[in-house]
Design a protein around this motif. Structure first.
Motif, mmCIF file in Angstrom:
data_model
loop_
_atom_site.group_PDB
_atom_site.id
_atom_site.type_symbol
_atom_site.label_atom_id
_atom_site.label_comp_id
_atom_site.label_asym_id
_atom_site.label_seq_id
_atom_site.Cartn_x
_atom_site.Cartn_y
_atom_site.Cartn_z
ATOM 1 N N SER A 116 1.181 -1.109 -0.114
ATOM 2 C CA SER A 116 -0.070 -0.409 -0.439
ATOM 3 C C SER A 116 0.854 1.041 -0.314
ATOM 4 O O SER A 116 2.335 0.895 0.110
ATOM 5 N N SER A 117 0.030 2.222 -0.191
ATOM 6 C CA SER A 117 0.906 4.416 -0.138
ATOM 7 C C SER A 117 -0.112 4.502 0.709
ATOM 8 O O SER A 117 -1.582 4.359 0.055
ATOM 9 N N ARG A 118 0.247 5.352 1.620
ATOM 10 C CA ARG A 118 -0.296 6.115 2.217
ATOM 11 C C ARG A 118 0.169 7.414 2.479
ATOM 12 O O ARG A 118 1.131 7.860 2.282
ATOM 13 N N PRO A 119 -0.832 8.741 2.340
ATOM 14 C CA PRO A 119 -0.075 10.000 1.433
ATOM 15 C C PRO A 119 0.121 10.934 3.601
ATOM 16 O O PRO A 119 -0.856 10.301 3.824
ATOM 17 N N TRP A 120 0.805 11.307 3.146
ATOM 18 C CA TRP A 120 1.664 11.757 4.949
ATOM 19 C C TRP A 120 2.468 13.311 4.395
ATOM 20 O O TRP A 120 2.773 13.970 3.625
ATOM 21 N N SER A 121 1.994 14.291 5.933
ATOM 22 C CA SER A 121 2.513 16.083 5.298
ATOM 23 C C SER A 121 3.485 15.823 6.788
ATOM 24 O O SER A 121 3.972 14.662 7.795
ATOM 25 N N PHE A 122 5.309 15.951 6.287
ATOM 26 C CA PHE A 122 5.911 15.949 7.517
ATOM 27 C C PHE A 122 6.555 17.132 7.032
ATOM 28 O O PHE A 122 7.452 18.130 6.439
ATOM 29 N N LEU A 123 6.475 17.737 8.716
ATOM 30 C CA LEU A 123 7.334 19.591 8.165
ATOM 31 C C LEU A 123 8.710 19.279 8.906
ATOM 32 O O LEU A 123 8.827 19.203 9.825
ATOM 33 N N PHE A 124 9.388 20.033 8.151
ATOM 34 C CA PHE A 124 11.024 19.635 8.739
ATOM 35 C C PHE A 124 10.940 21.244 9.383
ATOM 36 O O PHE A 124 10.908 22.397 8.819
ATOM 37 N N PRO A 125 10.546 21.241 10.558
ATOM 38 C CA PRO A 125 10.733 23.169 11.398
ATOM 39 C C PRO A 125 12.131 23.281 10.729
ATOM 40 O O PRO A 125 13.183 23.312 10.277
ATOM 41 N N ALA A 126 12.254 25.140 11.052
ATOM 42 C CA ALA A 126 13.064 25.553 10.884
ATOM 43 C C ALA A 126 14.472 25.330 10.757
ATOM 44 O O ALA A 126 15.826 25.542 9.934
ATOM 45 N N SER A 127 14.389 24.966 12.400
ATOM 46 C CA SER A 127 15.920 24.706 12.819
ATOM 47 C C SER A 127 16.627 23.770 12.532
ATOM 48 O O SER A 127 17.411 22.938 12.804
ATOM 49 N N ALA A 128 15.508 22.807 11.386
ATOM 50 C CA ALA A 128 16.274 21.380 10.459
ATOM 51 C C ALA A 128 16.787 21.864 9.344
ATOM 52 O O ALA A 128 17.052 20.716 8.477
ATOM 53 N N LEU A 129 16.646 23.111 8.944
ATOM 54 C CA LEU A 129 17.043 23.562 7.147
ATOM 55 C C LEU A 129 18.950 24.018 7.533
ATOM 56 O O LEU A 129 19.168 24.138 8.606
ATOM 57 N N LEU A 130 19.445 23.089 6.382
ATOM 58 C CA LEU A 130 20.696 23.751 6.546
ATOM 59 C C LEU A 130 20.767 24.402 4.768
ATOM 60 O O LEU A 130 22.394 25.183 5.073
ATOM 61 N N LYS A 131 20.153 24.714 4.164
ATOM 62 C CA LYS A 131 20.188 25.640 3.700
ATOM 63 C C LYS A 131 18.434 26.586 2.663
ATOM 64 O O LYS A 131 17.741 25.770 2.588
ATOM 65 N N SER A 132 18.568 27.288 2.661
ATOM 66 C CA SER A 132 17.245 28.021 2.411
ATOM 67 C C SER A 132 16.866 28.167 1.179
ATOM 68 O O SER A 132 15.517 28.420 0.382
ATOM 69 N N GLU A 133 17.997 28.132 -0.033
ATOM 70 C CA GLU A 133 17.641 28.228 -1.462
ATOM 71 C C GLU A 133 18.088 27.063 -2.031
ATOM 72 O O GLU A 133 19.026 26.358 -2.201
ATOM 73 N N PHE A 134 16.915 26.681 -2.847
ATOM 74 C CA PHE A 134 17.263 25.202 -3.005
ATOM 75 C C PHE A 134 15.968 24.883 -4.900
ATOM 76 O O PHE A 134 15.099 25.896 -4.536
ATOM 77 N N GLU A 135 16.373 24.053 -5.254
ATOM 78 C CA GLU A 135 15.029 23.969 -6.112
ATOM 79 C C GLU A 135 13.816 23.443 -6.094
ATOM 80 O O GLU A 135 13.577 22.028 -5.449
ATOM 81 N N LYS A 136 12.687 23.908 -5.967
ATOM 82 C CA LYS A 136 11.742 23.399 -6.364
ATOM 83 C C LYS A 136 10.720 21.851 -6.999
ATOM 84 O O LYS A 136 9.863 21.528 -7.171
ATOM 85 N N GLU A 137 11.520 21.454 -7.825
ATOM 86 C CA GLU A 137 11.410 19.989 -8.503
ATOM 87 C C GLU A 137 12.760 19.720 -7.950
ATOM 88 O O GLU A 137 13.734 19.485 -8.186
ATOM 89 N N GLY A 138 12.416 18.098 -8.387
ATOM 90 C CA GLY A 138 13.378 17.416 -8.480
ATOM 91 C C GLY A 138 13.899 16.544 -7.360
ATOM 92 O O GLY A 138 15.473 16.290 -6.961
ATOM 93 N N TRP A 139 13.837 17.780 -6.014
ATOM 94 C CA TRP A 139 13.329 17.420 -4.434
ATOM 95 C C TRP A 139 13.607 15.133 -4.650
ATOM 96 O O TRP A 139 12.705 15.237 -4.721
ATOM 97 N N THR A 140 13.939 14.570 -2.989
ATOM 98 C CA THR A 140 13.391 13.587 -2.757
ATOM 99 C C THR A 140 13.288 14.155 -1.116
ATOM 100 O O THR A 140 14.541 13.732 -0.496
#
Length: 295
Positions: free
Chosen positions: A136-160
């Motif tokens: 099965s596949s289950r849709p889910w939402s994941f919030l990476f908090p601001a404190s977990a970010l290592l970079k703020s600028e990135f492409e919005k396509e082709g991410w993983t």
């Protein structure tokens, strides 16, 4: 509600994330024999969800577009990414190709850009996802908090979005040891490192391997320095003391080390030589002993 349902125009929705898979053996220590080469996963919603028929249509459409999995795979398939002030919210399918349901606990997840560079890393309690049924596949939402970010600028396509699997604790030899010890001795050290419980996450400890008194009065102590951190560490100075079987301190001194690095999640052996002037007992009982840093 999933971020994909907060879009103003559903017709323009586009899946921008990629697929990442790991072995069920690596994640759950579970493996099955299967004659199937390709496994398509059915849409599964959390039991508490009650969504509209239009939203169900969107999810079914997205799920039907997913590539098949191989046997014994657990996968994350990115759908949409939404940066905001709170951090970065990612919507993805959590997928299971096993013929049995699985239940997650805490997992470490990575968010990677199109160049596979880390955007963020965070620990999520995925027990909230509930039992993920077989195939099965289950849709889910994941919030990476601001404190977990290592970079703020990135492409919005082709991410993983991907599982971060902790590598097996390994032996790390200094280059001087690598060049000088026999292969048999190296294999013994590797077996030792694999046979003992690795240090806890974030822990650094010291394990004595060998202690010998020299004819000159020196005490030679070989120690395994064990790094449980997920980052490399450097030791410049190390004050140590040694106790023998009686519990008496038999040697005490400080050692200067030249850029002595212990890589993340590894153990490095090193021999410390206490000169006779720092050895406080003439005939120590080394049938049992311990070495530890002086606080």
């Amino acid at each position: 509600m999933l971020s994909i349902f907060r879009r103003k125009n559903q017709d323009r929705m586009k899946k921008t994330g990629l697929e990442s898979s790991v072995s069920s053996e690596d994640l759950f220590q579970v493996s099955e024999e299967s004659a199937e080469e390709e496994i398509f996963t059915d849409l599964s919603l959390h039991p508490s969800w009650n969504i509209q028929s239009e939203q169900m249509y969107v999810l079914r459409f997205l799920n039907n577009e997913l590539p098949p999995l191989k046997p014994n795979q657990i996968s994350l398939s990115g759908i949409e990414i939404r940066p905001d002030q709170a951090g970065v919210e990612v919507t993805a399918f959590v997928r299971n190709s096993l013929t049995k349901s699985i239940k997650f606990q805490e997992v470490n997840l990575l968010l990677l850009d199109s160049n596979k560079e880390v955007i963020a890393k965070h620990t999520f309690d995925l027990s909230e996802l509930g039992d993920l049924p077989a195939k099965s596949s289950r849709p889910w939402s994941f919030l990476f908090p601001a404190s977990a970010l290592l970079k703020s600028e990135f492409e919005k396509e082709g991410w993983t979005i991907a599982f971060e699997l902790k590598k097996k604790h390994q032996l790390d030899l200094h280059e001087t040891w690598e060049q000088s010890i026999a292969l048999e001795e190296k294999e013994k050290l590797e077996k030792l490192v694999q046979s003992i419980q690795p240090p806890k996450q974030g822990e650094v400890n010291f394990m004595g391997i060998q202690a010998k008194s020299a004819d000159s009065g020196e005490l030679h102590v070989t120690v395994l320095i064990r790094n449980g951190h997920d980052k490399n560490m450097n030791i410049q100075q190390l004050p140590l003391q040694v106790e023998d079987a009686s519990g008496e301190v038999i040697a005490k001194g400080g050692f200067k080390l030249d850029n002595f690095e212990i890589k993340a999640n590894t153990s490095k052996p090193w021999t410390f030589i206490f000169p006779s002037s720092l050895v406080t007992k003439e005939k120590p009982d080394l049938s049992k002993w311990k070495v530890y840093p002086i606080q």
